[in-house]
Motif scaffolding. Structure first.
Motif, PDB file in Angstrom:
ATOM      1  N   UNK A 120      24.288  -7.923 -27.660  1.00 46.62           N
ATOM      2  CA  UNK A 120      24.877  -6.648 -27.271  1.00 46.62           C
ATOM      3  C   UNK A 120      24.847  -5.617 -28.399  1.00 46.62           C
ATOM      4  N   UNK A 121      25.244  -5.953 -29.632  1.00 45.32           N
ATOM      5  CA  UNK A 121      25.180  -4.946 -30.698  1.00 45.32           C
ATOM      6  C   UNK A 121      23.774  -4.412 -30.914  1.00 45.32           C
ATOM      7  N   UNK A 122      22.786  -5.278 -30.791  1.00 41.71           N
ATOM      8  CA  UNK A 122      21.406  -4.831 -30.957  1.00 41.71           C
ATOM      9  C   UNK A 122      21.020  -3.839 -29.854  1.00 41.71           C
ATOM     10  N   UNK A 123      21.434  -4.129 -28.619  1.00 39.19           N
ATOM     11  CA  UNK A 123      21.130  -3.213 -27.515  1.00 39.19           C
ATOM     12  C   UNK A 123      21.867  -1.891 -27.689  1.00 39.19           C
ATOM     13  N   UNK A 124      23.110  -1.951 -28.115  1.00 41.22           N
ATOM     14  CA  UNK A 124      23.866  -0.721 -28.344  1.00 41.22           C
ATOM     15  C   UNK A 124      23.212   0.126 -29.430  1.00 41.22           C
ATOM     16  N   UNK A 125      22.773  -0.502 -30.498  1.00 43.44           N
ATOM     17  CA  UNK A 125      22.098   0.221 -31.573  1.00 43.44           C
ATOM     18  C   UNK A 125      20.777   0.797 -31.093  1.00 43.44           C
ATOM     19  N   UNK A 126      20.058   0.022 -30.287  1.00 45.75           N
ATOM     20  CA  UNK A 126      18.746   0.453 -29.792  1.00 45.75           C
ATOM     21  C   UNK A 126      18.858   1.750 -28.981  1.00 45.75           C
ATOM     22  N   UNK A 127      19.902   1.890 -28.169  1.00 46.86           N
ATOM     23  CA  UNK A 127      19.991   3.024 -27.262  1.00 46.86           C
ATOM     24  C   UNK A 127      21.020   4.070 -27.666  1.00 46.86           C
ATOM     25  N   UNK A 128      21.986   3.686 -28.508  1.00 52.61           N
ATOM     26  CA  UNK A 128      23.067   4.623 -28.839  1.00 52.61           C
ATOM     27  C   UNK A 128      23.238   4.852 -30.332  1.00 52.61           C
ATOM     28  N   UNK A 129      22.356   4.305 -31.148  1.00 55.32           N
ATOM     29  CA  UNK A 129      22.452   4.495 -32.586  1.00 55.32           C
ATOM     30  C   UNK A 129      23.361   3.470 -33.238  1.00 55.32           C
ATOM     31  N   UNK A 130      23.504   3.573 -34.555  1.00 54.62           N
ATOM     32  CA  UNK A 130      24.302   2.605 -35.303  1.00 54.62           C
ATOM     33  C   UNK A 130      25.782   2.711 -34.985  1.00 54.62           C
ATOM     34  N   UNK A 131      26.549   1.681 -35.347  1.00 53.06           N
ATOM     35  CA  UNK A 131      27.997   1.702 -35.107  1.00 53.06           C
ATOM     36  C   UNK A 131      28.657   2.870 -35.811  1.00 53.06           C
ATOM     37  N   UNK A 132      29.796   3.271 -35.282  1.00 50.81           N
ATOM     38  CA  UNK A 132      30.447   4.480 -35.764  1.00 50.81           C
ATOM     39  C   UNK A 132      31.273   4.268 -37.021  1.00 50.81           C
TER      40      UNK A 132
END
Length: 503
Positions: A476-488
């Protein structure tokens, strides 16, 4: 270096440009729309939009603005009857909504999101550098130069932006010409799917109590003109094809189109993008043209907003071309195939017989219905082989309530991504927490039926396409980074595999 007049300048205030302006405004991005026409057009070729576009409008809460939207359950493929209800939620599209009405709705929405439309502004020059794009614009007062971080060409088949960029527009030259007329006082019987007649094809669509649209194709009757045909020419052709005399009707509008099919060589060139008819043209069958442009805008809007706000992954903008250009290529292929079936002469009867036999198979009906409606679009989002990856999120009730806010599509009204937890949380909320400003987390109180029945969790992009599925935080973190950028925040998420936790 001078400042920016807008984050994004959109050239063209048709449905595609207005949809993109609204999408950008929803994300807090300043958009200015330049339109060469002094007023919105009151003429309308398109009389509806596809089933997928109905969903896209619903995902933004726009559908109620159209009033009571009637759909067409049974349409055709190349003149052969096809029941589009073979797909869940499927239809041939929305019935009887003029393109002018669609533009009116989208203009109101875009203005509400802060977009500004500048009319009588024609782009005559374009230059770009590493930081932005500069446009030379002709106006009634003379001219001006405008600058933005990005430019989007939504300015139709003769796109100035495409030409100024030097992007090729290869394809096929016209082989057939269709004529249109909106006429009052005829009282003709409706021919919704069209009717092949000796010498061509005729269609009659009701536009109201007194007005009908007649559409015709006369084999061997091309004018090869630059302007619309006169009503006298249309009435004469109609009589040759049907034996009916429509010359006593009151013409309100005449127009024409061809089957010329072209696809831009690329959709992105640096800080410039092409959308809608500026990127693809084809014979208008099944409202696929305007609908494809709306789909372009919904796909690009959230990605462009992320780039403007400095949170887009490096290659996010490139996915606009890689995802949407194949969609348009498929539209060109199916409309050309339908033209051959629909408008061909007796020599095509063997092909029609074969297609009629093939349409007896549900798998074929599902394939063709999905192709025409856009409901079967699947993007390459990576992340494994789950059959839902890259496909659209189906709508479903979240709470069992009857209101529109109780459905999954309501979660996309804000234009943000959504992590849907359909089973147990299992650490999913914690994994998504560093992206809380970009992705909402929603736990469904009960499992939906249908395609999502066996899914534990799904990450949904703002355009409604599923980017990840899983039963725990792994991946999930990889998918979030792929489409929404790095963590905030600066805290690095530790995957379950690294801690020995059970995934």
């Amino acid at each position: 270096m001078r400042g920016f007049d807008a984050d994004v300048i959109i050239v063209g205030a048709g449905p595609t440009g207005l949809m993109l302006a609204g999408e950008l405004g929803l994300a807090g991005v300043r958009a200015v729309v330049l339109e060469r026409l002094a007023e919105p057009t009151k003429q309308s070729r398109a009389l509806g939009f596809s089933a997928r576009t109905i969903e896209e409008f619903d995902q933004r809460g726009l559908l109620p603005r159209f009033g009571d939207v009637q759909t067409i359950p049974v349409g055709h493929f190349g003149g052969l009857p096809l029941d589009y209800r073979v797909l869940e939620g499927g239809s041939y599209g929305a019935r009887g909504i003029p393109q002018s009405r669609t533009e009116q709705v989208l203009a109101g929405w875009a203005a509400g999101q802060g977009a500004v439309v500048c009319r009588e502004h024609e782009v005559i020059g374009l230059a770009s550098d590493d930081d932005g794009v500069e446009l030379d614009v002709a106006t009634p007062e003379g001219g001006r130069t405008m600058r933005a971080r990005y430019v989007a060409g939504c300015d139709g088949a003769r796109s100035s932006v495409r030409k100024l960029l030097g992007v090729g527009f290869p394809g096929t030259d016209p082989a057939v010409e269709l004529w249109f007329a909106d006429v009052a006082g005829l009282g003709l019987r409706p021919r919704f799917a069209g009717e092949r007649v000796p010498g061509g094809m005729v269609m009659v669509l009701p536009l109201g109590p007194e007005i009908q649209r007649v559409i015709m194709y006369e084999r061997g009757g091309r004018r090869r003109g630059d302007g619309p045909p006169g009503f006298g020419d249309i009435a004469a052709a109609w009589k040759r094809l049907t034996g009916e005399d429509i010359s006593g009707g009151r013409p309100l509008w005449t127009s024409w189109t061809t089957d010329s099919s072209r696809l831009a060589e690329r959709y992105r060139q640096g800080r410039a993008f092409l959308l809608g008819d500026a990127a693809h043209i084809h014979l208008p069958i099944g409202a696929q043209g305007m609908s494809a442009g709306i789909g372009d805008a919904v796909n690009l809007g959230w990605k462009l907003a992320a780039a403007v706000q400095g949170r887009a992954p490096a290659d996010l903008l490139d996915t606009y071309d890689s995802e949407r250009r194949p969609v348009a290529a498929r539209v060109l292929a199916n409309t050309l195939a339908q033209r051959i079936l629909y408008l061909g002469g007796d020599e095509m009867d063997p092909m029609r017989e074969v297609m009629t036999e093939l349409l007896e198979h549900e798998e074929v009906r599902r394939l063709l219905a999905g192709m025409v409606t856009g409901l079967d679009i699947r993007y390459d989002v990576g992340g494994g082989g789950h059959p839902l990856l890259g496909r659209r999120l189906p709508d479903f009730e979240l709470t069992g309530g009857a209101g529109p806010d109780d459905r999954a599509f309501a979660l996309l009204h804000s234009g943000r991504g959504v992590l849907l937890i359909l089973g147990g949380d299992g650490g999913l909320s914690a994994a998504a927490a560093p992206w809380a400003g970009r992705v909402g987390v929603v736990t469904a109180p009960s499992r939906p039926r249908g395609p999502l029945a066996g899914v534990e969790a799904a990450l949904v992009r703002p355009d409604g396409h599923i980017a990840w599925t899983g039963s725990g935080p792994a991946g999930l973190p990889e998918a979030l980074t792929r489409w929404f950028g790095g963590p905030e925040d600066a805290q690095r998420y530790v995957t379950p595999a690294a801690t020995g936790a059970r995934s």
